[in-house]
Design a protein around this motif. Structure first.
Motif, PDB file in Angstrom:
ATOM      1  N   PHE A 298       0.838  -1.201   0.000  1.00 24.60           N
ATOM      2  CA  PHE A 298       0.000   0.000   0.000  1.00 24.60           C
ATOM      3  C   PHE A 298       0.872   1.250   0.000  1.00 24.60           C
ATOM      4  CE2 PHE A 298      -2.128   3.452   2.202  1.00 24.60           C
ATOM      5  CZ  PHE A 298      -3.404   3.454   1.668  1.00 24.60           C
ATOM      6  N   ILE A 299       1.866   1.291   0.893  1.00 29.28           N
ATOM      7  CA  ILE A 299       2.744   2.465   1.001  1.00 29.28           C
ATOM      8  C   ILE A 299       3.472   2.700  -0.314  1.00 29.28           C
ATOM      9  CG2 ILE A 299       4.690   3.515   2.216  1.00 29.28           C
ATOM     10  CD1 ILE A 299       2.122   3.165   3.887  1.00 29.28           C
ATOM     11  N   GLU A 300       3.991   1.627  -0.894  1.00 29.46           N
ATOM     12  CA  GLU A 300       4.737   1.760  -2.147  1.00 29.46           C
ATOM     13  C   GLU A 300       3.852   2.315  -3.258  1.00 29.46           C
ATOM     14  OE1 GLU A 300       7.324  -0.968  -5.312  1.00 29.46           O
ATOM     15  OE2 GLU A 300       6.443  -1.884  -3.519  1.00 29.46           O
ATOM     16  N   LYS A 301       2.642   1.787  -3.374  1.00 30.21           N
ATOM     17  CA  LYS A 301       1.749   2.233  -4.445  1.00 30.21           C
ATOM     18  C   LYS A 301       1.303   3.674  -4.233  1.00 30.21           C
ATOM     19  CE  LYS A 301      -2.628   1.327  -6.813  1.00 30.21           C
ATOM     20  NZ  LYS A 301      -2.037   1.529  -8.154  1.00 30.21           N
ATOM     21  N   VAL A 302       0.862   3.975  -3.024  1.00 33.94           N
ATOM     22  CA  VAL A 302       0.293   5.295  -2.760  1.00 33.94           C
ATOM     23  C   VAL A 302       1.364   6.381  -2.805  1.00 33.94           C
ATOM     24  CG1 VAL A 302      -0.822   6.709  -0.994  1.00 33.94           C
ATOM     25  CG2 VAL A 302      -1.668   4.414  -1.468  1.00 33.94           C
ATOM     26  N   ALA A 303       2.510   6.120  -2.186  1.00 33.78           N
ATOM     27  CA  ALA A 303       3.561   7.140  -2.125  1.00 33.78           C
ATOM     28  C   ALA A 303       4.199   7.390  -3.485  1.00 33.78           C
ATOM     29  CB  ALA A 303       4.627   6.733  -1.115  1.00 33.78           C
ATOM     30  N   SER A 304       4.146   6.397  -4.367  1.00 29.78           N
ATOM     31  CA  SER A 304       4.785   6.545  -5.677  1.00 29.78           C
ATOM     32  C   SER A 304       3.819   7.041  -6.747  1.00 29.78           C
ATOM     33  CB  SER A 304       5.381   5.206  -6.124  1.00 29.78           C
ATOM     34  OG  SER A 304       4.360   4.230  -6.288  1.00 29.78           O
TER      35      SER A 304
END
Length: 472
Positions: free
Chosen positions: A424-430
């Motif tokens: 989730f963090i990887e997708k949202v932050a990127s």
């Protein structure tokens, strides 16, 4: 050739203009006089125009070089100078010799009905009247945001017969542009070809200020959803026992008084879910005109007085109880409000088909982590049947009976909420998205204590809301 000789070359007589108006050749006739003088009397077939810097930037570059332009003023003085300036841009521009004083072919004594207000257009759309919306901006402008259902024919293309012939002559045509300048020229050009066309007053900026209300429920509490239709902003009026609270109100603020009155309610409290970045909050203004209590998040900085609320606080309206939950992720101080444990007003955290973006304060990784915790620990732990009422909807979002909402059960099926923490963090932050137009200035207006620049709001807010991340 001196300036006087050059000016004489651009002069047309009343007889020449009259012949042009009766012909079918491409022609634009702009009346540069004061609006009230134009309304009092004008030449049939002319359109009132203001030749300012915006017109020079947005209209002149988009008028095809082969279209004859005739300018009119009181005596030919200003129009001669303006025609010369336009000619220097390569336009086929002229002015009426001696201005309106030299016209001897008769004048129209009232303003030709050539415009339609945003409210009138919305009424036609709601009634499903047979109208065609022609957006005359450039293709790249149109692709960024538009009124749903509109078609794109750039202004310069409207002077080509093959494009004009594609437009039905038995339907009402509404021309659209950012502020109503290009669309007025387009409506005039279409009228010259026998097509009934009206220009949208104020353009997309004006369209963005139209509010529409829909009743969500009248059961235990009255819940009204207010949509800013040109922007996708959603706000709410919640009432009980004749009292009401407004949640996330937008301009024009006075409409909430009207919507509340329609339900037998009086607004006594006003609250925002967070410090908005895509539109100017009307919370302060609405609290002022209704003499209401104003509430704001205690986790965010505001330079004006308000009641500060946070996690666990309860706001009472009539017999209704609103429980405050701290839901950071879109902003650090975002709040959501649970009404009678049946509805949650989710602000910009959870939408019908997406989630809030964490990057507008330039700290995407930290905010993405907060967003994950908020969604999984605050929202998805609510009962499945709780109805989620967000602060925005996207252009592709679908309503249910005119109301934008989802449920906690439905939200659990969003693909992005099925990701584990790190994914989730990887997708949202990127995820890289365009920022809302003027967002830094809007944030500043919503934070500071200075008077809100009401006359600037429509221009500041023009464009899509851009507050959501797609779930795909």
């Amino acid at each position: 050739m001196n300036a006087n000789q050059e000016s004489k070359k651009l002069a047309v007589t009343a007889e020449e203009l009259y012949a042009d108006l009766k012909s079918e050749k491409p022609l634009l006739v702009f009346d540069l006089r004061l609006k009230e003088h134009y309304i009092h009397e004008h030449i049939e077939g002319s359109v009132h125009a203001v030749c300012d810097s915006r017109a020079k930037e947005t209209i002149m570059p988009r008028i095809p070089k082969g279209v004859k332009i005739v300018l009119i003023d009181e005596d030919g003085t200003i129009s001669a100078e303006t025609a010369g300036m336009m000619a220097s841009y390569g336009l086929d521009s002229y002015f009426l010799k001696d201005g309106i004083k030299g016209w001897n072919k008769g004048l129209i004594k009232k303003e030709t009905h050539s415009t339609i207000s945003p409210e009138e257009l919305w009424s036609k759309i709601k009634k499903k009247e047979n109208v065609i919306l022609v957006d005359v901006r450039q293709a790249e402008e149109f692709s960024d945001f538009k009124i749903p259902g509109s078609i794109n024919i750039p202004l310069s293309e409207l002077f080509k017969k093959e494009n004009v012939n594609k437009i039905p002559r038995n339907k009402q045509i509404i021309t659209i542009c950012p502020h109503g300048n290009r669309s007025m020229v387009a409506a005039f050009a279409l009228a010259r070809n026998g097509i009934d066309a009206l220009s949208l007053t104020g353009g997309l900026a004006g369209w963005g200020q139209v509010l529409n209300s829909q009743v969500v429920s009248r059961e235990e509490s009255i819940v009204v959803q207010v949509e800013k239709i040109g922007k996708g902003c959603l706000s709410y009026i919640v009432g009980s026992k004749g009292q009401a609270i407004a949640i996330d109100p937008v301009y024009p603020a006075e409409k909430y008084v009207e919507f509340a009155r329609n339900e037998g309610l009086q607004i006594v409290k006003v609250i925002d879910t967070h410090q908005h970045a895509d539109h100017v909050s009307a919370a302060r203004e609405l609290a002022k005109i209704t003499n209401s209590e104003l509430y704001m998040s205690k986790y965010e900085q505001y330079d004006f007085e308000s009641n500060r609320v946070g996690e666990g606080d309860i706001v009472i309206v009539g017999d209704s109880k609103i429980r405050v939950i701290h839901t950071p992720g879109h902003t650090t101080g975002s709040l959501s409000y649970v009404l009678n444990e049946k509805y949650v007003f989710s602000g910009d955290i959870l939408f019908v088909e997406g989630i809030g973006r964490p990057d507008l304060r330039n700290n995407a990784n930290e905010f993405a982590n907060d967003l994950y915790d908020t969604l999984h620990k605050k929202f998805l732990t609510l009962p499945n049947e709780v109805i989620v009422l967000p602060a925005h909807h996207g252009e592709q979002s679908s309503s249910k009976n005119g109301i934008y909402y989802t449920t906690i059960k439905e939200a659990k099926n969003l693909s992005i909420l099925k990701l584990l923490h790190d994914g989730f963090i990887e997708k949202v932050a990127s995820t890289t998205l365009p920022k809302p137009m003027n967002y830094e200035k809007i944030i500043q207006i919503n934070r500071l204590s200075q008077p809100v620049p009401v006359l600037e709001i429509a221009n500041l807010e023009i464009g899509p809301n851009r507050c959501a991340i797609s779930t795909s």
